[in-house]
Design a protein around this motif. Structure first.
Motif, PDB file in Angstrom:
ATOM      1  N   ILE A 297     -60.358 -71.033  -4.455  1.00  0.00           N
ATOM      2  CA  ILE A 297     -61.466 -71.766  -5.080  1.00  0.00           C
ATOM      3  C   ILE A 297     -61.106 -72.143  -6.520  1.00  0.00           C
ATOM      4  O   ILE A 297     -61.344 -73.267  -6.965  1.00  0.00           O
ATOM      5  N   GLU A 298     -60.482 -71.219  -7.228  1.00  0.00           N
ATOM      6  CA  GLU A 298     -60.132 -71.473  -8.633  1.00  0.00           C
ATOM      7  C   GLU A 298     -59.075 -72.563  -8.787  1.00  0.00           C
ATOM      8  O   GLU A 298     -59.139 -73.376  -9.704  1.00  0.00           O
ATOM      9  N   THR A 299     -58.105 -72.555  -7.878  1.00  0.00           N
ATOM     10  CA  THR A 299     -57.034 -73.559  -8.005  1.00  0.00           C
ATOM     11  C   THR A 299     -57.379 -74.845  -7.263  1.00  0.00           C
ATOM     12  O   THR A 299     -56.699 -75.848  -7.399  1.00  0.00           O
ATOM     13  N   GLY A 300     -58.429 -74.798  -6.457  1.00  0.00           N
ATOM     14  CA  GLY A 300     -58.814 -75.994  -5.689  1.00  0.00           C
ATOM     15  C   GLY A 300     -57.897 -76.231  -4.505  1.00  0.00           C
ATOM     16  O   GLY A 300     -57.972 -77.262  -3.845  1.00  0.00           O
ATOM     17  N   ALA A 301     -57.011 -75.272  -4.248  1.00  0.00           N
ATOM     18  CA  ALA A 301     -56.077 -75.448  -3.133  1.00  0.00           C
ATOM     19  C   ALA A 301     -56.528 -74.600  -1.953  1.00  0.00           C
ATOM     20  O   ALA A 301     -56.463 -73.386  -2.003  1.00  0.00           O
ATOM     21  N   VAL A 302     -57.019 -75.236  -0.947  1.00  0.00           N
ATOM     22  CA  VAL A 302     -57.407 -74.515   0.265  1.00  0.00           C
ATOM     23  C   VAL A 302     -56.258 -74.647   1.263  1.00  0.00           C
ATOM     24  O   VAL A 302     -55.910 -75.738   1.678  1.00  0.00           O
ATOM     25  N   GLU A 303     -55.701 -73.501   1.553  1.00  0.00           N
ATOM     26  CA  GLU A 303     -54.562 -73.547   2.462  1.00  0.00           C
ATOM     27  C   GLU A 303     -55.055 -73.656   3.907  1.00  0.00           C
ATOM     28  O   GLU A 303     -55.835 -72.831   4.363  1.00  0.00           O
ATOM     29  N   VAL A 304     -54.645 -74.695   4.577  1.00  0.00           N
ATOM     30  CA  VAL A 304     -55.037 -74.842   5.980  1.00  0.00           C
ATOM     31  C   VAL A 304     -53.880 -74.377   6.840  1.00  0.00           C
ATOM     32  O   VAL A 304     -52.815 -74.969   6.839  1.00  0.00           O
ATOM     33  N   LYS A 305     -54.126 -73.259   7.520  1.00  0.00           N
ATOM     34  CA  LYS A 305     -53.069 -72.765   8.411  1.00  0.00           C
ATOM     35  C   LYS A 305     -53.279 -73.389   9.777  1.00  0.00           C
ATOM     36  O   LYS A 305     -54.340 -73.262  10.363  1.00  0.00           O
ATOM     37  N   SER A 306     -52.286 -74.075  10.276  1.00  0.00           N
ATOM     38  CA  SER A 306     -52.470 -74.773  11.535  1.00  0.00           C
ATOM     39  C   SER A 306     -51.142 -74.994  12.210  1.00  0.00           C
ATOM     40  O   SER A 306     -50.114 -75.178  11.558  1.00  0.00           O
ATOM     41  N   ASP A 307     -51.168 -74.951  13.541  1.00  0.00           N
ATOM     42  CA  ASP A 307     -49.957 -75.260  14.303  1.00  0.00           C
ATOM     43  C   ASP A 307     -49.925 -76.718  14.712  1.00  0.00           C
ATOM     44  O   ASP A 307     -49.042 -77.154  15.444  1.00  0.00           O
ATOM     45  N   ILE A 308     -50.923 -77.490  14.269  1.00  0.00           N
ATOM     46  CA  ILE A 308     -50.992 -78.887  14.711  1.00  0.00           C
ATOM     47  C   ILE A 308     -50.038 -79.737  13.889  1.00  0.00           C
ATOM     48  O   ILE A 308     -50.069 -79.717  12.660  1.00  0.00           O
ATOM     49  N   ASP A 309     -49.199 -80.481  14.575  1.00  0.00           N
ATOM     50  CA  ASP A 309     -48.303 -81.413  13.894  1.00  0.00           C
ATOM     51  C   ASP A 309     -48.931 -82.796  13.959  1.00  0.00           C
ATOM     52  O   ASP A 309     -48.950 -83.437  15.004  1.00  0.00           O
ATOM     53  N   LEU A 310     -49.479 -83.216  12.807  1.00  0.00           N
ATOM     54  CA  LEU A 310     -50.230 -84.483  12.804  1.00  0.00           C
ATOM     55  C   LEU A 310     -49.339 -85.705  12.997  1.00  0.00           C
ATOM     56  O   LEU A 310     -49.833 -86.797  13.238  1.00  0.00           O
TER      57      LEU A 310
END
Ligand SMILES: [Zn+2]
Length: 340
Positions: free
Chosen positions: A77-90
């Protein structure tokens, strides 16, 4: 206590937020002095000595997990970086979605509805389970008519007779009973006859019938309407011929043939080398039928026609076996993909 630890652990693992307020709620709930985890430590003194080692370890583990989760989300929240963990290759190409197809009977029915709607016919529908009056009596079927036999018709009840309708003519009766002329309607629907199932016949099939009642409707109007239909359905060069026939509910009655659209009239297996293909029955509505429905036959006249949707589909698509329509074999159905 172990149950509570497991329950809190599951809740902590599932917790996620991007909202500082919700994160604070999480801290208060689990980690603050009056939170759930300190309360468990408080209860730890009641745990029997032989369980203390295992429970103590689980409790410490729980506290660490909660603290780690709190720290991680706080940092995000402080850095504004929400890490999205995902196996999806867009970047991967999409799986192509196989489009479905309309059933050939729906295709033909829709085409018929469109053709007749262009000359002012509207669609009306009626029940598939019908009483004797609408299916037989109002249509001039005599009491000893073979269609009233159990061999030919599916009876739901006897005395009073309730049947699976054997034609959509029953909907014509309902239309005439309910509405005042001018009536210009078509009646697509499923009908049932007690037939042995074979390549040529089925106990379920579909019809489209039509009815036009107004002042001064003549056989010429009937011919012109069906001539128009034949051209729209089978092509400009199609010729038609009318042969005298008999139906209980029309007088005079006729069957209409079209010139074979495969060989153009020269003769081929489709037309059995006659050059003509029978497609429908028709006639002027019997005055007695009009009177049965409360329409003055001195004032009004009308014509009716009816055809099998399967018959038209078989001819247009050169289908060999009527059973294919009801088997839902995708190898058959996917041949119609893209036809709307
Ligand atoms: Zn032919």
């Amino acid at each position: 206590m172990q149950d509570l630890i497991n329950q809190y652990l599951a809740e902590i693992e599932l917790f996620f937020t991007q909202n500082a307020e919700e994160l604070e709620q999480f801290r208060i709930k689990f980690l603050s002095k009056k939170g759930l985890i300190p309360a468990l430590f408080e209860d730890f003194k009641n745990v029997p000595p032989e369980q203390r080692r295992a429970v103590g370890q689980a409790l410490n583990d729980l506290k660490n997990k909660a603290q780690e989760k709190f720290n991680l989300i706080k940092e995000q929240i402080e850095t504004g970086a929400v890490e999205v963990k995902s196996d999806i290759d867009l970047s991967l190409p999409v799986d192509f979605l196989q489009p479905g197809s309309r059933h050939p009977l729906s295709i033909i029915r829709n085409e018929m509805v469109q053709i007749f709607s262009r000359i002012g016919f509207v669609v009306a529908e009626g029940p598939e389970i019908e009483d004797d009056w609408h299916n037989f009596t109002a249509l001039n079927f005599q009491q000893d008519h073979p269609a009233r036999d159990m061999q030919d018709t599916f009876f739901i009840e006897k005395n009073p007779d309730i049947v699976l309708r054997t034609h959509t003519s029953s909907v014509q009766i309902r239309a005439m009973e309910l509405r005042k002329p001018p009536i210009r309607e078509i009646f697509p629907g499923r009908v049932f006859r007690n037939e042995a199932i074979s390549a040529r016949a089925h106990c379920i099939f579909h019809q489209v019938e039509g009815l036009y009642i107004d002042h001064d409707v003549s056989f010429a109007d009937l011919k012109q309407t069906l001539y128009y239909f034949a051209h729209e359905m089978f092509g400009e060069g199609t010729r038609v011929r009318f042969r005298p026939s008999y139906f209980p509910f029309t007088e005079p009655s006729a069957e209409m043939d079209i010139s074979c659209f495969v060989c153009g009239g020269k003769g081929c297996p489709i037309c059995k080398y006659s050059g003509w293909v029978e497609i429908l029955g028709c006639g002027m509505v019997d005055p007695n039928v009009l009177e049965n429905c409360g329409i003055n036959s001195e004032e009004y006249t009308g014509f009716a026609f009816g055809m099998g949707i399967e018959r038209i589909a078989i001819l247009k698509y050169k289908i060999q076996d009527i059973r294919l329509f009801f088997e839902n074999d995708v190898r058959f159905l996917k041949q119609f993909t893209g036809v709307v």
